[in-house]
Design a protein around this motif. Sequence first.
Motif, mmCIF file in Angstrom:
data_model
loop_
_atom_site.group_PDB
_atom_site.id
_atom_site.type_symbol
_atom_site.label_atom_id
_atom_site.label_comp_id
_atom_site.label_asym_id
_atom_site.label_seq_id
_atom_site.Cartn_x
_atom_site.Cartn_y
_atom_site.Cartn_z
ATOM 1 N N ASP A 287 -9.467 2.221 14.999
ATOM 2 C CA ASP A 287 -10.738 2.771 15.407
ATOM 3 C C ASP A 287 -11.783 1.686 15.550
ATOM 4 O O ASP A 287 -12.484 1.582 16.551
ATOM 5 N N GLU B 225 -2.065 5.543 2.215
ATOM 6 C CA GLU B 225 -3.140 4.555 2.301
ATOM 7 C C GLU B 225 -2.891 3.603 3.484
ATOM 8 O O GLU B 225 -3.815 3.251 4.210
ATOM 9 N N ARG C 50 -5.556 3.334 6.490
ATOM 10 C CA ARG C 50 -6.163 2.038 6.784
ATOM 11 C C ARG C 50 -5.859 1.609 8.214
ATOM 12 O O ARG C 50 -6.721 1.067 8.915
ATOM 13 N N LEU D 258 0.853 -1.191 0.000
ATOM 14 C CA LEU D 258 0.000 0.000 0.000
ATOM 15 C C LEU D 258 0.887 1.237 0.000
ATOM 16 O O LEU D 258 1.932 1.243 0.651
ATOM 17 N N ALA E 162 -4.525 -6.556 12.482
ATOM 18 C CA ALA E 162 -3.345 -6.740 11.625
ATOM 19 C C ALA E 162 -3.637 -7.718 10.490
ATOM 20 O O ALA E 162 -3.175 -7.533 9.367
ATOM 21 N N GLY F 126 -4.543 -6.335 4.803
ATOM 22 C CA GLY F 126 -4.517 -6.644 3.375
ATOM 23 C C GLY F 126 -5.912 -6.867 2.795
ATOM 24 O O GLY F 126 -6.029 -7.346 1.681
ATOM 25 N N ALA F 127 -6.966 -6.520 3.548
ATOM 26 C CA ALA F 127 -8.343 -6.758 3.128
ATOM 27 C C ALA F 127 -8.517 -8.171 2.568
ATOM 28 O O ALA F 127 -8.865 -8.350 1.410
ATOM 29 N N ARG G 140 -8.146 3.513 10.514
ATOM 30 C CA ARG G 140 -9.518 3.008 10.442
ATOM 31 C C ARG G 140 -9.664 1.702 11.237
ATOM 32 O O ARG G 140 -10.618 1.506 11.976
ATOM 33 N N LEU G 141 -8.682 0.823 11.074
ATOM 34 C CA LEU G 141 -8.755 -0.462 11.763
ATOM 35 C C LEU G 141 -8.611 -0.294 13.279
ATOM 36 O O LEU G 141 -9.327 -0.927 14.053
#
Lengths: 324, 286
Positions: A121, A111, A115, A107, A148, A152-153, A118-119
């Motif tokens: 949070d 980004e 990310r 990434l 963690a 990588g979604a 966001r995670l």
Amino acid sequence: MRPAIQVEGLVKTFGTTTALAGIDLRARPGTVLGVLGPNGAGKTTAIRILATMLRPDAGTVFVDGLDVVRDPVAVRRAIGLTGQYATVDENLTGTENLVLFGRLFDLPRAEARSRAARLLDRFGLREAAGRPAGTYSGGMRRRLDLAASLVGAPRILFLDEPTTGLDPGKREELWQTIRGLADEGTTVLLTTQYLEEADALADEISVIDHGRVIAHDTPAGLKQQVGGQTVVVRPRDPAQAPTAAGVVERAVGHRVEAVRGVVTAPVADEHAFADIVRALEHADVPVTELALRLPSLDEAFFTLTGHPAAAVATTSGRSHDLDA
Amino acid sequence: MTSTPEPAVRTVPLPPSPASGGDGGRSQGGTVRPWPLVRHSLALAGRSLTRTRRNPGVLLDALILPVIFLVLFVYLFGGAVAGSTREYLQYLFPGILVLTTVLAGQISTGLSIVTDMKKGVFDRFRSMPVPRAALLIGSVLADAIRYVIAVVVLFGVGYLLGFRVETDLGSALAAAALAIGFGFSLSWLTVLLAVLLRDETMVSTVGFLLPFPLVFGTSMAAPVETMPGWLRAWAEVNPVSHAIEASQGLLLGGPAAGAAGMTLLWGGIFLAVFGTAAVTAYRRLV
Ligand SMILES: Nc1ncnc2c1ncn2[C@@H]1O[C@H](COP(=O)(O)OP(=O)(O)O)[C@@H](O)[C@H]1O
Ligand SMILES: [Mg+2]
């Protein structure tokens, strides 16, 4: 639909130890597959092979339609893993850990940062984001670990005993999160020694023991498979327990006694249950609990393997009722 | 059972994860970018450096070793070997420079790799699209900080004790760079040991003992002419001799180019042989 996980005849030996003696596993996309088994059953070995960290000795393993032996790099792009033990760097902060993993997923820096934020949070770690992971509590570290593995979604998520060592409240919390991920379309393979956990989370359960799958079914189906339903009656007034016992006794046709105000008795079919409901009403015994209970997975495991799961699962000498 | 309200954990949607897969070539939101080995090695080196920054105590040996060696040799043997400690320090310093860079990596680099391999975080890296070699290279690169610190301390203490560079600043920097490069290449030997042995005690023991014949079977502490035949034979073929010779030439004057060339050659050989072997062994480990 093509399965998200498809394992056939997977074998792995370590020297003279056969960790996996030819297991089959299968999970449809977006479902949760529970792999249930006691310590040493081969759960971690199976996950390590599926996550391309260990080579199988025999059998085929497809993850997201990709062969883990022939195409490991592509598999690694599709999966997320939370190992049995902490897999974050204790010296790095929550943010640093997640940003590093994002960078390793190629990434761009910005980004990776957003990310990570966001995670953190999402997993209630915003306040702790700037602290080294080594200072986190067990529950927080587990959540960071899970975060963690989502950097990588991944389309497919492997969770090796995700709630081991968590207290019950934290466990419930993590269960909610795992369910949320499955609802978003992630396929989850989770291993557990907790029968309750597989029951609560999995769409289907594969029970493994000594490197073999000894049963595969839905949680309800698995419980059905080992048969023997139980009726549970708890009169509102404990003094009425003997009356209730009498009612149940007439319906099931064998001797029944109340224990501490609760009547439990094995029943042959659902008609008996209906009879009991009517007879209790007729006898004017108000109840606070009236249920037809399937056997617990604990009991199921015992029926399937001939030994109680917990006695193997713990090394402490906790005695177990073998007559269960 | 599925409808209890969610505590603490808030649901913020992630970027959508497509249910179908198999494109295999790219991760979500990130395209496959070139030079994965370089980028990933640097990212992992950054991680190791952060760890060192948070536990600066692990650098203590890099700080102390050169001081101990200087003081020990100069005051213990100086009078006997060279008649004067001042003169001996001048002779000894270039060799100590090489000794320092060889030792600075030998023990700790292998050790930190063994520790890392046993930790869960390496498991996570191995389940990610990261070249295996990057995990080793990252650790080795981060340890470069140890060499730099050790060399700076060495020059500082050397100057306090009376050592003076007899050439010029450029040559002195070249000597430092050459010594660091040589130590760096040789540290791949301990990386190989770490991957093969995977045991802290064994790696630190071998890593501690290994440098001795290499470093002391040289003209570091005394001219080769003073040695018995067998030791002289070893000193003459010993790659570390070239490094020390080059260091002496660059710091004290005299011919250095030939020895420096041999040092670079040997460094390249160590890097190629031990580096390749370590990465191959690590890949095979899966
Ligand atoms: N690296 C290994 N070397 C030797 N034996 C191993 C190794 N990993 C696992 N085993 C053995 O394989 C069996 C299955 O282990 P594991 O997969 O860890 O089980 P589980 O995760 O279900 O507790 C155990 O008997 C274990 O001792
Ligand atoms: Mg395990």
